[in-house]
Design a protein around this motif. Structure first.
Motif, PDB file in Angstrom:
ATOM      1  N   SER A   1      31.135 -10.255 -17.480  1.00  0.00           N
ATOM      2  CA  SER A   1      31.968 -10.620 -16.037  1.00  0.00           C
ATOM      3  C   SER A   1      33.318 -10.445 -16.393  1.00  0.00           C
ATOM      4  O   SER A   1      33.743  -9.857 -15.224  1.00  0.00           O
ATOM      5  N   GLU A   2      33.821 -10.600 -17.702  1.00  0.00           N
ATOM      6  CA  GLU A   2      34.948 -10.522 -18.626  1.00  0.00           C
ATOM      7  C   GLU A   2      35.705  -9.199 -17.634  1.00  0.00           C
ATOM      8  O   GLU A   2      37.034  -8.668 -17.195  1.00  0.00           O
ATOM      9  N   MET A   3      34.322  -8.196 -18.346  1.00  0.00           N
ATOM     10  CA  MET A   3      34.989  -6.610 -18.022  1.00  0.00           C
ATOM     11  C   MET A   3      34.846  -6.478 -16.560  1.00  0.00           C
ATOM     12  O   MET A   3      35.110  -5.816 -16.168  1.00  0.00           O
ATOM     13  N   PHE A   4      33.622  -6.604 -15.843  1.00  0.00           N
ATOM     14  CA  PHE A   4      33.999  -5.953 -14.742  1.00  0.00           C
ATOM     15  C   PHE A   4      34.669  -6.739 -13.341  1.00  0.00           C
ATOM     16  O   PHE A   4      35.725  -5.776 -13.169  1.00  0.00           O
ATOM     17  N   PHE A   5      35.542  -7.991 -14.040  1.00  0.00           N
ATOM     18  CA  PHE A   5      36.835  -8.371 -13.546  1.00  0.00           C
ATOM     19  C   PHE A   5      37.452  -7.404 -14.395  1.00  0.00           C
ATOM     20  O   PHE A   5      38.800  -6.894 -13.405  1.00  0.00           O
TER      21      PHE A   5
END
Length: 147
Positions: free
Chosen positions: A118-122
């Motif tokens: 989720s951090e990478m997608f953000f």
């Protein structure tokens, strides 16, 4: 030179002192607004935990930035070759960038869960637009005859 450093430091110290004083004077609960001294104390007490979280965040940011550059730049170069593609994609990019980040962040947590994914997608979602815009601007301003 001294004045350019002194006044901002004095202002910052006065602001922190006012914050500390108001929190203590009005007995504001820590969960609503912690005093600056409490923030510093917590940072000192949790230093090793904060460093491990920093390492994880830096890993996510690095991986996402690498992915973003590998993904965004070739698409811009291809879309610049076709003017119709640029005219079609630009409104969608502007719409996507106009969505507030505070709205999307909780959705990413629901969709992708907590963790690196989720951090990478953000990071990718909110750095893709500036990369696209800056690359398009650079390609538009470049002289086509100078290769």
């Amino acid at each position: 030179m001294i004045g350019s450093v002194f006044w901002p430091l004095l202002s910052g110290a006065a602001g922190l002192a006012l914050w500390e004083g108001l929190v203590r004077a009005f007995n504001i609960p820590v969960f609503l607004l912690p005093a600056p001294s409490q923030v510093v104390l917590t940072i000192v007490q949790q230093w090793s935990y904060l460093l491990t979280q920093l390492a994880i965040t830096m890993l996510a940011a690095g991986l996402a930035s690498s992915f973003r550059w590998r993904w965004a730049s070739p698409r811009v170069r291809r879309s610049r070759a076709r003017a119709w593609s640029d005219r079609m994609l630009t409104p969608w990019l502007v719409i996507a960038h106009a969505i507030p980040k505070v709205v999307i962040a909780p959705l990413f947590l629901v969709w992708f869960g907590f963790g690196l994914q989720s951090e990478m997608f953000f990071v990718v979602a909110f750095t893709f637009f500036p990369v696209i815009v800056n690359t398009v601007t650079g390609l538009k301003s470049a002289d086509p005859s100078s290769s």
